[in-house]
Design a protein around this motif. Structure first.
Motif, mmCIF file in Angstrom:
data_model
loop_
_atom_site.group_PDB
_atom_site.id
_atom_site.type_symbol
_atom_site.label_atom_id
_atom_site.label_comp_id
_atom_site.label_asym_id
_atom_site.label_seq_id
_atom_site.Cartn_x
_atom_site.Cartn_y
_atom_site.Cartn_z
ATOM 1 N N PRO A 13 0.851 -1.200 0.000
ATOM 2 C CA PRO A 13 0.000 0.000 0.000
ATOM 3 C C PRO A 13 0.885 1.248 0.000
ATOM 4 O O PRO A 13 2.054 1.204 0.404
ATOM 5 N N PRO A 14 0.335 2.369 -0.435
ATOM 6 C CA PRO A 14 1.130 3.599 -0.395
ATOM 7 C C PRO A 14 1.490 3.983 1.042
ATOM 8 O O PRO A 14 0.738 3.692 1.975
ATOM 9 N N ILE A 15 2.642 4.615 1.170
ATOM 10 C CA ILE A 15 3.106 5.108 2.470
ATOM 11 C C ILE A 15 2.891 6.612 2.497
ATOM 12 O O ILE A 15 3.351 7.334 1.602
ATOM 13 N N VAL A 16 2.199 7.080 3.523
ATOM 14 C CA VAL A 16 1.978 8.513 3.707
ATOM 15 C C VAL A 16 2.623 8.927 5.023
ATOM 16 O O VAL A 16 2.552 8.210 6.016
ATOM 17 N N VAL A 17 3.306 10.053 5.000
ATOM 18 C CA VAL A 17 3.886 10.596 6.227
ATOM 19 C C VAL A 17 3.076 11.824 6.622
ATOM 20 O O VAL A 17 2.744 12.663 5.778
ATOM 21 N N LEU A 18 2.738 11.906 7.899
ATOM 22 C CA LEU A 18 1.998 13.046 8.427
ATOM 23 C C LEU A 18 2.973 14.096 8.931
ATOM 24 O O LEU A 18 3.921 13.779 9.648
ATOM 25 N N CYS A 19 2.729 15.330 8.537
ATOM 26 C CA CYS A 19 3.527 16.449 9.010
ATOM 27 C C CYS A 19 2.586 17.468 9.644
ATOM 28 O O CYS A 19 1.476 17.664 9.165
ATOM 29 N N GLU A 30 -6.105 11.576 14.427
ATOM 30 C CA GLU A 30 -7.319 11.397 13.619
ATOM 31 C C GLU A 30 -6.957 11.199 12.147
ATOM 32 O O GLU A 30 -7.519 10.335 11.470
ATOM 33 N N ALA A 31 -5.994 11.969 11.652
ATOM 34 C CA ALA A 31 -5.544 11.803 10.266
ATOM 35 C C ALA A 31 -4.930 10.420 10.072
ATOM 36 O O ALA A 31 -5.173 9.764 9.050
ATOM 37 N N ALA A 32 -4.154 9.952 11.054
ATOM 38 C CA ALA A 32 -3.555 8.614 10.964
ATOM 39 C C ALA A 32 -4.648 7.547 10.889
ATOM 40 O O ALA A 32 -4.533 6.582 10.116
ATOM 41 N N LEU A 33 -5.703 7.732 11.652
ATOM 42 C CA LEU A 33 -6.817 6.786 11.630
ATOM 43 C C LEU A 33 -7.457 6.728 10.245
ATOM 44 O O LEU A 33 -7.652 5.648 9.682
ATOM 45 N N TYR A 34 -7.764 7.895 9.680
ATOM 46 C CA TYR A 34 -8.400 7.939 8.358
ATOM 47 C C TYR A 34 -7.486 7.395 7.263
ATOM 48 O O TYR A 34 -7.932 6.681 6.365
ATOM 49 N N GLU A 35 -6.210 7.727 7.320
ATOM 50 C CA GLU A 35 -5.269 7.241 6.312
ATOM 51 C C GLU A 35 -5.110 5.726 6.411
ATOM 52 O O GLU A 35 -5.035 5.040 5.394
ATOM 53 N N THR A 36 -5.061 5.199 7.621
ATOM 54 C CA THR A 36 -4.965 3.756 7.814
ATOM 55 C C THR A 36 -6.213 3.061 7.282
ATOM 56 O O THR A 36 -6.111 2.040 6.580
ATOM 57 N N ALA A 37 -7.391 3.619 7.571
ATOM 58 C CA ALA A 37 -8.647 3.045 7.080
ATOM 59 C C ALA A 37 -8.735 3.109 5.559
ATOM 60 O O ALA A 37 -9.449 2.313 4.942
ATOM 61 N N ALA A 38 -7.985 4.034 4.949
ATOM 62 C CA ALA A 38 -7.945 4.151 3.487
ATOM 63 C C ALA A 38 -6.861 3.246 2.879
ATOM 64 O O ALA A 38 -6.493 3.417 1.716
ATOM 65 N N ASP A 39 -6.346 2.307 3.671
ATOM 66 C CA ASP A 39 -5.365 1.324 3.220
ATOM 67 C C ASP A 39 -4.030 1.959 2.856
ATOM 68 O O ASP A 39 -3.423 1.651 1.834
ATOM 69 N N ARG A 40 -3.580 2.879 3.721
ATOM 70 C CA ARG A 40 -2.259 3.477 3.550
ATOM 71 C C ARG A 40 -1.412 3.159 4.785
ATOM 72 O O ARG A 40 -1.930 3.117 5.892
ATOM 73 N N ILE A 41 -0.147 2.962 4.573
ATOM 74 C CA ILE A 41 0.802 2.819 5.678
ATOM 75 C C ILE A 41 1.118 4.230 6.155
ATOM 76 O O ILE A 41 1.477 5.094 5.352
ATOM 77 N N VAL A 42 0.994 4.469 7.457
ATOM 78 C CA VAL A 42 1.138 5.815 8.003
ATOM 79 C C VAL A 42 2.422 5.926 8.818
ATOM 80 O O VAL A 42 2.670 5.137 9.727
ATOM 81 N N LEU A 43 3.218 6.935 8.478
ATOM 82 C CA LEU A 43 4.370 7.342 9.279
ATOM 83 C C LEU A 43 4.006 8.684 9.897
ATOM 84 O O LEU A 43 3.473 9.553 9.212
ATOM 85 N N ASP A 78 11.648 10.672 3.363
ATOM 86 C CA ASP A 78 12.399 9.903 2.362
ATOM 87 C C ASP A 78 11.681 8.601 2.024
ATOM 88 O O ASP A 78 11.620 8.199 0.857
ATOM 89 N N LEU A 79 11.158 7.920 3.021
ATOM 90 C CA LEU A 79 10.509 6.621 2.830
ATOM 91 C C LEU A 79 9.113 6.721 2.221
ATOM 92 O O LEU A 79 8.648 5.789 1.574
ATOM 93 N N ALA A 80 8.455 7.845 2.431
ATOM 94 C CA ALA A 80 7.042 7.982 2.063
ATOM 95 C C ALA A 80 6.840 8.186 0.569
ATOM 96 O O ALA A 80 7.707 8.702 -0.135
ATOM 97 N N ASP A 81 5.654 7.772 0.121
ATOM 98 C CA ASP A 81 5.232 8.031 -1.255
ATOM 99 C C ASP A 81 4.575 9.402 -1.367
ATOM 100 O O ASP A 81 4.573 9.996 -2.444
ATOM 101 N N GLU A 82 4.007 9.867 -0.273
ATOM 102 C CA GLU A 82 3.359 11.179 -0.261
ATOM 103 C C GLU A 82 3.357 11.740 1.154
ATOM 104 O O GLU A 82 3.593 11.023 2.119
#
Length: 114
Positions: A13-19, A30-43, A78-82
Motif C-alpha cells: 500500500p502507499p506510504i503517507v507521512v503526516l507532518c 485522527e488523520a492517521a486513523l483515516y489514512e490507515t482506514a484508506a489502506d495506507r501505511i502511516v508514518l 524519504d521513505l514515504a510516497d506522499e
C-alpha cells in the motif's frame, strides 16, 4: 497476472507521512486513523515534546532530542510516497514548512487537511 496467495507478497500500500505541529496531536492521530482506514501505511511524529515524559523531562534532554526527531522525520519523508500536512485552520509552522520544502525537493506529492 498471477493470483496472490498466502505465500506471495501483496502489493505494498502507499506510504503517507503526516507532518504538522505536535500541538495538533489529536488531529494528527485522527488523520492517521483515516489514512490507515484508506489502506495506507502511516508514518507520523512519534513523540510529542509538549506532553511530559521522562525522556525529555529536563530542558537539556529536550534540546538534545529535538534535532534527532527533526532529522528522523525527514527520513520518514524519504521513505514515504506522499506527505499529508495536518494543518487545522490552515496554520503551518516553521518546521512543517521546512518539511514541505524538503518533500517538494524530493518531488513527493503533498496534500493538506485544510
Amino acid at each position: 497476472m498471477p493470483s496472490q496467495t498466502a505465500d506471495s507478497p501483496a502489493a505494498r500500500p502507499p506510504i503517507v507521512v503526516l507532518c504538522g505541529l505536535t500541538r495538533y496531536w489529536e488531529q494528527l492521530a485522527e488523520a492517521a486513523l483515516y489514512e490507515t482506514a484508506a489502506d495506507r501505511i502511516v508514518l507520523a511524529p512519534g513523540c510529542n515534546l509538549k506532553q511530559p515524559h521522562p525522556l525529555w523531562a529536563t530542558p537539556a534532554q529536550a534540546d538534545r532530542l529535538k534535532p534527532v526527531l527533526d532529522d528522523l522525520h525527514l527520513r520518514k519523508i524519504d521513505l514515504a510516497d506522499e506527505v499529508l500536512v495536518v494543518n487545522p485552520d490552515g496554520y503551518i509552522g516553521d518546521s512543517t514548512r521546512r518539511e514541505i520544502a524538503y518533500a517538494h525537493r524530493l518531488r513527493k506529492p503533498v496534500r493538506y487537511t485544510h
